[in-house]
Structures are given as C-alpha cells and as structure tokens.
Design an enzyme around this catalytic site. Structure first.
Site, PDB file in Angstrom:
ATOM      1  N   VAL A   1      -4.636  -1.560  -9.915  1.00  0.00           N
ATOM      2  CA  VAL A   1      -3.838  -0.701  -9.045  1.00  0.00           C
ATOM      3  C   VAL A   1      -4.748  -0.100  -7.986  1.00  0.00           C
ATOM      4  O   VAL A   1      -5.681   0.640  -8.300  1.00  0.00           O
ATOM      5  CB  VAL A   1      -3.161   0.427  -9.843  1.00  0.00           C
TER       6      VAL A   1
ATOM      7  N   LYS B   1      -9.143 -14.700   2.940  1.00  0.00           N
ATOM      8  CA  LYS B   1     -10.144 -14.746   1.876  1.00  0.00           C
ATOM      9  C   LYS B   1     -10.969 -16.031   1.953  1.00  0.00           C
ATOM     10  O   LYS B   1     -12.176 -16.021   1.667  1.00  0.00           O
ATOM     11  CB  LYS B   1      -9.466 -14.619   0.515  1.00  0.00           C
TER      12      LYS B   1
ATOM     13  N   THR C   1     -12.925   4.577  -2.188  1.00  0.00           N
ATOM     14  CA  THR C   1     -11.880   4.368  -3.191  1.00  0.00           C
ATOM     15  C   THR C   1     -12.123   3.052  -3.926  1.00  0.00           C
ATOM     16  O   THR C   1     -12.932   2.223  -3.525  1.00  0.00           O
ATOM     17  CB  THR C   1     -10.469   4.311  -2.548  1.00  0.00           C
TER      18      THR C   1
ATOM     19  N   ALA D   1     -11.217  -2.478   2.983  1.00  0.00           N
ATOM     20  CA  ALA D   1      -9.827  -2.939   2.849  1.00  0.00           C
ATOM     21  C   ALA D   1      -8.988  -2.137   3.833  1.00  0.00           C
ATOM     22  O   ALA D   1      -8.672  -0.980   3.585  1.00  0.00           O
ATOM     23  CB  ALA D   1      -9.327  -2.738   1.423  1.00  0.00           C
TER      24      ALA D   1
ATOM     25  N   TYR E   1     -12.753  -0.354  -5.696  1.00  0.00           N
ATOM     26  CA  TYR E   1     -13.956  -1.102  -6.049  1.00  0.00           C
ATOM     27  C   TYR E   1     -15.187  -0.605  -5.294  1.00  0.00           C
ATOM     28  O   TYR E   1     -16.300  -0.637  -5.812  1.00  0.00           O
ATOM     29  CB  TYR E   1     -13.746  -2.594  -5.784  1.00  0.00           C
TER      30      TYR E   1
ATOM     31  N   TYR F   1      -0.375 -14.622  -2.159  1.00  0.00           N
ATOM     32  CA  TYR F   1      -1.784 -14.247  -2.102  1.00  0.00           C
ATOM     33  C   TYR F   1      -2.664 -15.448  -1.773  1.00  0.00           C
ATOM     34  O   TYR F   1      -3.034 -15.668  -0.632  1.00  0.00           O
ATOM     35  CB  TYR F   1      -2.230 -13.570  -3.412  1.00  0.00           C
TER      36      TYR F   1
ATOM     37  N   ALA G   1     -15.464   1.380  10.458  1.00  0.00           N
ATOM     38  CA  ALA G   1     -16.523   0.447  10.088  1.00  0.00           C
ATOM     39  C   ALA G   1     -16.511  -0.801  10.964  1.00  0.00           C
ATOM     40  O   ALA G   1     -17.526  -1.512  11.038  1.00  0.00           O
ATOM     41  CB  ALA G   1     -16.380   0.035   8.616  1.00  0.00           C
TER      42      ALA G   1
ATOM     43  N   GLY H   1     -16.843   0.616   2.811  1.00  0.00           N
ATOM     44  CA  GLY H   1     -15.579   0.875   2.132  1.00  0.00           C
ATOM     45  C   GLY H   1     -15.843   1.549   0.807  1.00  0.00           C
ATOM     46  O   GLY H   1     -15.444   1.060  -0.254  1.00  0.00           O
TER      47      GLY H   1
ATOM     48  N   TYR I   1      -9.942 -12.112  -4.697  1.00  0.00           N
ATOM     49  CA  TYR I   1      -9.025 -12.270  -5.829  1.00  0.00           C
ATOM     50  C   TYR I   1      -8.413 -13.663  -5.753  1.00  0.00           C
ATOM     51  O   TYR I   1      -8.144 -14.172  -4.657  1.00  0.00           O
ATOM     52  CB  TYR I   1      -7.928 -11.203  -5.771  1.00  0.00           C
TER      53      TYR I   1
END
Length: 398
Positions: A273, A243, A50, A139, A52, A234, A111, A47, A224
């Site tokens: 963002v 997660k 873009t 992601a 992270y 979340y 992937a 990944g 997160y």
C-alpha cells in the site's frame, strides 16, 4: 488543532504529524534491531520521504550508520493546514538522526529540475563523504522536462485494447467493474517521460560530473512485475513501458559504473500500500486479497521490511548482491510463491462487495492506507490538539 482524516478518492487530504512521527519511530526500531553487515558509507536517496524511499533511508542510516542525503518534494505546513505526510516523515527522520549522531541532510524541491541536481551536488561536495550508494525511488504523476519545459503526465491505462476487470472502491468498500480505454501513443510516451529512466540517468551524470561519486558506487531503482492478473494495467500497460525504459537505463548505468567496481540494479518489489499504488485500478483489490493470504502465512512485508531485506540480505549482506538471470534483485519472491498466487486467484474469482471483508484483508488495507498519512497509528491520541507547524532541521531546499 485537532486533525481528522479526510479521504477523497485515493488520497487523504489531511495528515497527522504525531502519527507520521510514530510511524518513523517504529521503522527506526525495526532497522536498529536488524543491522546491515557491510553497509555503504554515504547514501543519496531520491524520493526519500515515503514508502520504499523512506524505508531505504531508514534501513541504511539506522541499520548501517550510513550518512544519508534525502531528496523529496513535499508541501510545508501552514498555521491551519497540515503539511504532506512526507514532510512530517522527513522531520521525524532528521530529528532522530541528529539524536543518534548520524550525518544527514535533506533537499525539498523538484527532483526533475536541473536546480535540484546542482544544489544537491554542491551540498554533497561540501558536507558529505563521496557517495557510494544512490537509491532512485521517485514516484511522481507529472514531470516538467528540465531542458524543454514540456510538462508530461503519466496515465494508468492498458496498451492496445480496452481493459475490463474488477476493482475496489475503497471509500464505499465496494467491489465494482472497471473499464479502461487504451492509452494513445502520446500518453504512453508521456508516461515513459515521467516514470522511465531518463531522470535517473540525469542524476547519475550530474553526480559523476560533480565529482561526488565514490569508486565502486552502486545505484538502485525500484520496479514491480506482479502476477498475470495485474499485467494488462501494469506490466503490459503504459506503466510497464516506462518500467522497461527504467530497466534499460539500469543496464546502461551498470556497464558504466562497472569500470570502477560499481553497478546499477533494479529491485523488483512486493505489492504494498503506497500513495502511488492506491491510484492504480485493480491493484487495491489485489493487495487487499494478497495481504490477507500473506498475513495468514506469516510472510507479509511492508515497505520497511522490504527495504531492510533488500539492503541487509540481498545487497550488503555476507553473500553480496543476489540477482536472478535478468540481473533483477527479487524482493517479490514471497508474494510470487505459486501457492500464494493460487490462493489469490481463488479469492479473486469469487470476491464481491458482500463478502469483501470475509475473504480479503480490506480492513488491513484501509488501515495501512490511512497510516500513510499518520492516522490509525497505535498509541496516538487523535482527540488531542496537535501543532501542524513542524520544521525540518538542516533543510537544504525550501
């Protein structure tokens, strides 16, 4: 052609190659100015195109001179249709790496597939030093299981009860109410299948079985936690269940990698963002408020600054890996300062469409969102003709 931004909901359907390249150049300059003391030698980033993932690759390559292999899944440009931002980001990265004499290669493909793993392992075995760092930053909203062919789609829903809160309509700059039905058991399971730890495990097994992991290899995945304000959607929602599965996978991998002096860790990152976070109800409004407060305090960070601090200070710095009691590497430490969160809650209670721009950094949020796609980048002439047909040097996949 002249390319203008066209936004539909939480996605910009056009991209600007020059703006994306300028973004990458800025991040490279940031990494070069802050070298990493004890960097890994050979890095695989899953990944990588873009947010992270891209920040991690840039930090380790241009801040640590590591050889890097990036895996991503992006659309190539056509004559009258720009490619995705990740395509242009990767093209700019590869060109800069070649100029700098850094070893680098990329694979474009799914992937989650066995084919991707096999082709990447072959390329690593043939051309790269043994991998001593693996970053999992995939992601994706959907996943096709590589064995069964079953297609899973993740959901952004609470678990148990209907969730009601405020959210932000970024198209209209309106604060509105949102109501989300609770996820079904099937939807929760599908979200875990997409965003949990299974594919991370499959990658690590493929790399180990392929003989391309170095002794002492360390692997990292991103997660997160956030404030209680966001927990229903979340931490305690379907995403949070996924997660938790990711965190369990980290513990399993850590026990296995410890045998050769390596390990597996979860890095808890700051709210930023991204294309993924823009789709999560509540989060854009929270981030707009948070950005304004943290910028005023002088401790705001974006994905590049977070990635560089992760690897430069908390992993490969002089003190080695820094974790909390749960073995998490905390990059949300600045966001979660009590005084910052108290300020966020104060604004949250009073924010409305009428005072949105006065009490939050909505304009900063909107600009950061458009910059993901190469727009509103300082120094770019958006009235000039640009060729969307940009290739990626040394691309392994199509």
């Amino acid at each position: 052609m002249i390319i203008r931004p066209r936004v539909r909901g939480f996605v910009c359907v056009t991209t600007h190659p020059t703006g994306c390249a300028r973004n990458v150049e800025t991040r490279i300059a940031h990494a070069r100015a802050r070298p990493i003391a004890n960097p890994p030698r050979s890095v695989l980033v899953l990944g990588s195109s873009t947010s992270y993932g891209l920040g991690s690759r840039i930090a380790l390559a241009f801040g640590g001179e590591a050889a890097t292999f990036g895996v991503f899944f992006d659309r190539a440009p056509r004559a009258r249709r720009p490619g995705t931002a990740g395509w242009y980001n990767t093209a700019a990265f590869e060109e800069a790496a070649a100029r700098a004499g850094l070893q680098s290669a990329s694979y474009n493909g799914d992937a989650f597939s066995h084919e991707a793993k096999a082709r990447v392992v072959d390329a690593l075995r043939r051309d790269f030093p043994p991998v001593d760092c693996v970053v999992n930053s995939v992601a994706a909203p959907r996943r096709t299981h590589p064995d069964t062919g079953e297609r899973f789609t993740s959901v952004l829903k609470p678990i148990g009860d209907v969730y009601r809160s405020k959210t932000l309509n970024t198209d209209k700059a309106e604060v509105t109410d949102v109501e989300l039905a609770a996820a079904t058991r099937e939807e929760v399971d599908a979200t875990v299948a997409v965003m949990g730890g299974e594919d991370w495990r499959l990658w690590m097994d493929a790399l180990r079985d392929g003989g391309v992991l170095a002794p002492g290899c360390r692997t990292f995945a991103y997660s997160y936690i956030g404030p209680e304000l966001t927990w229903p959607i979340y931490r305690d929602g379907a995403i949070g269940r996924a997660k938790s599965d990711l965190h369990r996978t980290a513990d399993e991998l850590d026990r296995e990698l410890a045998a050769t002096g390596g390990g597996a860790h979860i890095a808890i990152m700051k709210a930023v963002v991204t294309q993924a976070s823009a789709a999560i109800p509540v989060v854009p409004l929270y981030v707009s408020i948070l950005y304004g407060i943290m910028k005023e305090k002088g401790d705001h960070e974006g994905p590049m600054e977070q990635a560089r601090r992760l690897f430069g200070d908390k992993v490969y710095g002089p003190g080695g890996i820094e974790t909390d009691e749960d073995r998490f590497i905390r990059l949300d430490d600045l966001e979660m300062k009590p005084e910052t969160q108290a300020a966020v809650l104060e604004v949250w209670d009073s924010i409305s469409t009428e005072n949105l721009r006065d009490v939050s950094d909505f304009d900063g949020y909107r600009s950061a969102f458009l910059q993901l796609f190469g727009f509103e980048v300082p120094g770019v002439d958006y009235g000039a003709e640009v060729d969307p047909l940009v290739g990626i040097p040394g691309l392994v996949g199509g």
